[in-house]
Design an enzyme around this catalytic site. Structure first.
Site, PDB file in Angstrom:
ATOM      1  N   HIS A  17       0.868  -1.203   0.000  1.00  0.00           N
ATOM      2  CA  HIS A  17       0.000   0.000   0.000  1.00  0.00           C
ATOM      3  C   HIS A  17       0.892   1.236   0.000  1.00  0.00           C
ATOM      4  O   HIS A  17       1.518   1.568   1.007  1.00  0.00           O
ATOM      5  CB  HIS A  17      -0.897   0.015   1.240  1.00  0.00           C
ATOM      6  CG  HIS A  17      -1.854   1.174   1.258  1.00  0.00           C
ATOM      7  ND1 HIS A  17      -3.184   1.029   1.557  1.00  0.00           N
ATOM      8  CD2 HIS A  17      -1.687   2.488   1.017  1.00  0.00           C
ATOM      9  CE1 HIS A  17      -3.785   2.204   1.490  1.00  0.00           C
ATOM     10  NE2 HIS A  17      -2.885   3.120   1.177  1.00  0.00           N
ATOM     11  N   HIS A  19       1.543   5.402  -1.727  1.00  0.00           N
ATOM     12  CA  HIS A  19       1.213   6.574  -2.552  1.00  0.00           C
ATOM     13  C   HIS A  19       2.519   7.175  -3.064  1.00  0.00           C
ATOM     14  O   HIS A  19       3.384   7.530  -2.260  1.00  0.00           O
ATOM     15  CB  HIS A  19       0.489   7.639  -1.725  1.00  0.00           C
ATOM     16  CG  HIS A  19      -0.793   7.145  -1.119  1.00  0.00           C
ATOM     17  ND1 HIS A  19      -2.016   7.329  -1.715  1.00  0.00           N
ATOM     18  CD2 HIS A  19      -1.034   6.449   0.023  1.00  0.00           C
ATOM     19  CE1 HIS A  19      -2.966   6.786  -0.956  1.00  0.00           C
ATOM     20  NE2 HIS A  19      -2.396   6.238   0.098  1.00  0.00           N
ATOM     21  N   LYS A 103      -9.538  -0.359  -5.808  1.00  0.00           N
ATOM     22  CA  LYS A 103      -9.487   0.286  -4.506  1.00  0.00           C
ATOM     23  C   LYS A 103     -10.821   0.967  -4.213  1.00  0.00           C
ATOM     24  O   LYS A 103     -11.295   1.782  -4.994  1.00  0.00           O
ATOM     25  CB  LYS A 103      -8.359   1.321  -4.508  1.00  0.00           C
ATOM     26  CG  LYS A 103      -8.321   2.237  -3.303  1.00  0.00           C
ATOM     27  CD  LYS A 103      -7.737   1.550  -2.083  1.00  0.00           C
ATOM     28  CE  LYS A 103      -7.901   2.398  -0.839  1.00  0.00           C
ATOM     29  NZ  LYS A 103      -6.664   2.705  -0.170  1.00  0.00           N
ATOM     30  N   HIS A 140     -10.475   1.107   1.841  1.00  0.00           N
ATOM     31  CA  HIS A 140     -10.274   2.132   2.872  1.00  0.00           C
ATOM     32  C   HIS A 140     -11.502   2.041   3.774  1.00  0.00           C
ATOM     33  O   HIS A 140     -12.587   2.449   3.395  1.00  0.00           O
ATOM     34  CB  HIS A 140     -10.135   3.531   2.259  1.00  0.00           C
ATOM     35  CG  HIS A 140      -9.875   4.574   3.302  1.00  0.00           C
ATOM     36  ND1 HIS A 140      -8.676   5.236   3.431  1.00  0.00           N
ATOM     37  CD2 HIS A 140     -10.653   5.037   4.323  1.00  0.00           C
ATOM     38  CE1 HIS A 140      -8.725   6.070   4.464  1.00  0.00           C
ATOM     39  NE2 HIS A 140      -9.923   5.965   5.017  1.00  0.00           N
ATOM     40  N   HIS A 178      -4.690  -0.688   6.004  1.00  0.00           N
ATOM     41  CA  HIS A 178      -4.212   0.118   7.130  1.00  0.00           C
ATOM     42  C   HIS A 178      -5.147   0.029   8.348  1.00  0.00           C
ATOM     43  O   HIS A 178      -5.690   1.025   8.791  1.00  0.00           O
ATOM     44  CB  HIS A 178      -3.962   1.572   6.735  1.00  0.00           C
ATOM     45  CG  HIS A 178      -5.006   2.206   5.839  1.00  0.00           C
ATOM     46  ND1 HIS A 178      -6.330   2.229   6.147  1.00  0.00           N
ATOM     47  CD2 HIS A 178      -4.869   2.839   4.652  1.00  0.00           C
ATOM     48  CE1 HIS A 178      -6.984   2.859   5.174  1.00  0.00           C
ATOM     49  NE2 HIS A 178      -6.111   3.226   4.256  1.00  0.00           N
ATOM     50  N   ASP A 251       1.482   2.665   3.502  1.00  0.00           N
ATOM     51  CA  ASP A 251       0.624   3.838   3.322  1.00  0.00           C
ATOM     52  C   ASP A 251       1.445   5.130   3.372  1.00  0.00           C
ATOM     53  O   ASP A 251       0.933   6.180   3.758  1.00  0.00           O
ATOM     54  CB  ASP A 251      -0.514   3.886   4.350  1.00  0.00           C
ATOM     55  CG  ASP A 251      -1.660   4.794   3.901  1.00  0.00           C
ATOM     56  OD1 ASP A 251      -1.703   5.164   2.711  1.00  0.00           O
ATOM     57  OD2 ASP A 251      -2.497   5.140   4.749  1.00  0.00           O
TER      58      ASP A 251
END
Ligand code: DOR
Ligand code: ZN
Length: 350
Positions: A17, A19, A103, A140, A178, A251
């Site tokens: 995970h 970004h 996602k 999420h 997460h 994350d």
């Protein structure tokens, strides 16, 4: 895993995970991940969102082009699910060979989630198709109702969205991303087959007091927000148990300093500069260093049906000073532990 008093050597890990943004932000952060991880699951919350296979393939190309020369790194892609996602997109994703999932951002839950799903029932046809093809749904897991206490949004999501969803699609493979709470740990432990979770370094190493330690600490603000010490202990308990349903997903979510230190600061903690080292601290604190390798380098790959990586990476127990900031285009990035120390560092094995 070979383990001496001062170092451990692991199979090369995966960050399930991550970004990395785009453009010059991408070029600023990607080398940190590529120096540690062989692969990472790249989050699709760009503006505009990466919601089609075609967009994901072109984003993947931009990521490969941004790699430092000579670096080997494989971006695993996931598509941003929207109310209007075409079920045929699932087949296009599957055929691409490098898209492993979709996602789910509940609309309004976090950074760039406004294009997300407003009601889970609207994507039933897509989920049905995913269930047939074996693509993974990454979730999420927070409700967005502003009347729900921010510390309760994950547990409320389990009760009202995730648990019913897992029942309605009994063969859909789901990663609860997460996770931050006792409730989430309990849910995964008692869930049906095909449900796993990722854990971040910040939720393993900090509780919500870190948001207010000595004053308001915007660089400790992420979503889902840090929880209580009892919640953190529950997360440490699962990593110590070596349960294969829990694996690594940092994350790491870079935002420039100006966007973080603002009257309405962005959610996201940048941890890629120490994306493996921070976990070593958490596993050591949990008395479970021997469990780190499977968590970082096996369970995620296994869940996604990918081969485990072949290379190795060494972690050495030597303190290092984290810089106060890193360059980030015209701005700077404040990393987790900025100006403080981290107990482990990485080394390529000789
Ligand atoms: O803290 C977060 N930052 N949580 C998310 O879900 C998104 C992420 C980001 O993209 O900045
Ligand atoms: Zn994220």
């Amino acid at each position: 895993m070979s383990s001496g008093s001062l170092s451990i050597t692991l199979r090369r890990p995966d960050d399930m995970h991550l970004h990395v943004r785009d453009g010059e932000s991408l070029r600023a952060v990607l080398p940190f991940t590529a120096a540690r991880f062989a692969r990472a699951l790249i989050m699709p919350n760009l503006k505009p969102a990466v919601s089609t296979a075609e967009q994901a393939l072109s984003y993947r190309r931009r990521i490969l082009d941004a790699l430092p020369a000579g670096t080997r790194f494989e971006p695993l892609m996931t598509l941003y699910l929207t109310d209007r996602t075409d079920p045929a997109e699932v087949d296009r994703a599957r055929a691409s060979g490098c898209i492993v999932g979709f996602k789910l951002y509940p609309a309004g839950a976090t950074t760039h989630s406004d294009a997300g799903v407003t009601d889970i029932r609207r994507v039933d046809a897509v989920l049905a198709r995913m269930q047939e093809t074996g693509l993974v749904l990454e979730v999420h897991g927070e409700v967005t109702d502003p009347r729900v206490d921010i510390f309760e949004r994950e547990s409320r999501f389990i009760d009202t969205v995730l648990a019913p969803l897992a029942e309605r699609f009994p063969r859909l493979r789901i990663v609860f991303e997460h996770i931050t709470s006792r409730a989430a740990v309990r849910f995964v432990l008692s869930a049906r087959e095909g449900i796993a979770a990722t854990l971040t370094p910040q939720h393993l190493l900090m509780n919500r007091n870190a948001l207010f330690a000595g004053g308001l600490r915007p660089h400790h603000y992420c979503l889902p927000v840090l929880k209580s010490e009892a919640d953190r202990e529950a997360l440490l308990g699962v990593i110590a148990s070596g349960d294969p349903r829990f694996f690594l997903g940092t994350d790491s979510a870079p935002h420039g300093r100006a966007a973080k230190e603002a009257a309405c600061g962005c959610a996201g903690i940048f941890s890629a500069h120490a994306g493996l080292e921070l976990y070593a601290e958490a596993f050591e604190a949990a008395g479970a260093l021997e469990r780190l390798e499977a968590f970082a380098s096996a369970y995620g790959a296994d869940f996604y049906g990918l081969p485990r990586n072949e290379g190795r990476i060494r972690l050495v127990k030597t303190d290092w000073d984290v810089p106060a900031s890193y360059p980030f285009g015209a701005d700077v990035l404040i990393p987790l532990r900025a100006g403080e120390r981290i107990a482990w560092r990485i080394e390529e094995p000789a």
